[in-house]
Design an enzyme around this catalytic site. Sequence first.
Site, PDB file in Angstrom:
ATOM      1  N   LEU A  77      78.693 -43.566  25.709  1.00 39.65           N
ATOM      2  CA  LEU A  77      77.450 -43.828  27.005  1.00 39.65           C
ATOM      3  C   LEU A  77      76.830 -45.305  27.152  1.00 39.65           C
ATOM      4  O   LEU A  77      76.594 -46.339  26.048  1.00 39.65           O
ATOM      5  CB  LEU A  77      76.489 -42.203  26.615  1.00 39.65           C
ATOM      6  N   GLY A 128      76.532 -40.542  17.877  1.00 37.71           N
ATOM      7  CA  GLY A 128      75.309 -40.612  18.454  1.00 37.71           C
ATOM      8  C   GLY A 128      75.141 -40.097  19.889  1.00 37.71           C
ATOM      9  O   GLY A 128      74.822 -39.308  20.772  1.00 37.71           O
ATOM     10  N   ASP A 129      76.009 -41.377  21.076  1.00 29.73           N
ATOM     11  CA  ASP A 129      76.113 -41.118  21.640  1.00 29.73           C
ATOM     12  C   ASP A 129      77.597 -41.217  22.663  1.00 29.73           C
ATOM     13  O   ASP A 129      78.298 -41.452  23.271  1.00 29.73           O
ATOM     14  CB  ASP A 129      75.543 -42.035  23.119  1.00 29.73           C
ATOM     15  N   GLU A 130      78.104 -40.142  21.744  1.00 24.06           N
ATOM     16  CA  GLU A 130      79.720 -40.729  21.437  1.00 24.06           C
ATOM     17  C   GLU A 130      80.220 -38.808  21.819  1.00 24.06           C
ATOM     18  O   GLU A 130      80.134 -38.538  21.369  1.00 24.06           O
ATOM     19  CB  GLU A 130      81.003 -41.441  20.605  1.00 24.06           C
TER      20      GLU A 130
END
Length: 228
Positions: free
Chosen positions: A97, A138-140
């Site tokens: 992201l 985390g944001d993957e």
Amino acid sequence: MHWLAAPLVLYLFPSWFRNGFVLGTVLVLVQYLSLLAAVLAQFQSRLLEAESKALDLAFLDPLTGLNNKRHVHTLFDQALVLATRPHQVVAVFYIDLDNFKPINDTAGHAAGDEVLKTVAARLKGSTRSTDICARVGGDEFVVIGTQLDSEEQAEGIARKLLAQLTMPVLVNGRSHALGASIGIGLHPRHGSTLPELMQCADQAMYYVKRNGKSGCGVFQGAPAARTA
């Protein structure tokens, strides 16, 4: 009721003593076994429920409900089994992201968690039931497109995912701008195992991120080819 009625029955029918005692014993035994069966059934139900929760913790990301990094390897092996036709393609999309950290910094981690849940829902809504969606960091995120007819179809899926992930996310009445850099690794062209394909997709994703973000690209060695 049987034992309470026993004195009256014995008064009227004295010869019923032996039969009444045997019948009462059988009734007590049936009641005891029924109670024991109910307790064991309840115990089994709780044990199965606990086992189901343990499997969820082992295989699912607790925040988004997507598959976790540990479970996605097993699912990928199953996807390869389903890709039975010679021309079928399996595509691994590595998604990172863009602009997520500022959301955490300015709106707080609770808002960031809601954004991740929305992203997970959009990924699920933009893929088929046979595809695999997982949160690997985390944001993957990783999406595995299974049983694709061509590599061009994989690129079309990436553009569809990108369109969904670049839409603003509304949390507590506040709109948050988001983006995504998507790298694509293709089976069998780029490898036959998930680690190989994820490494290729990861490299393609970083190429996209270094060249403007919010795009998608297929791994081409060095550099990857940006397609959006």
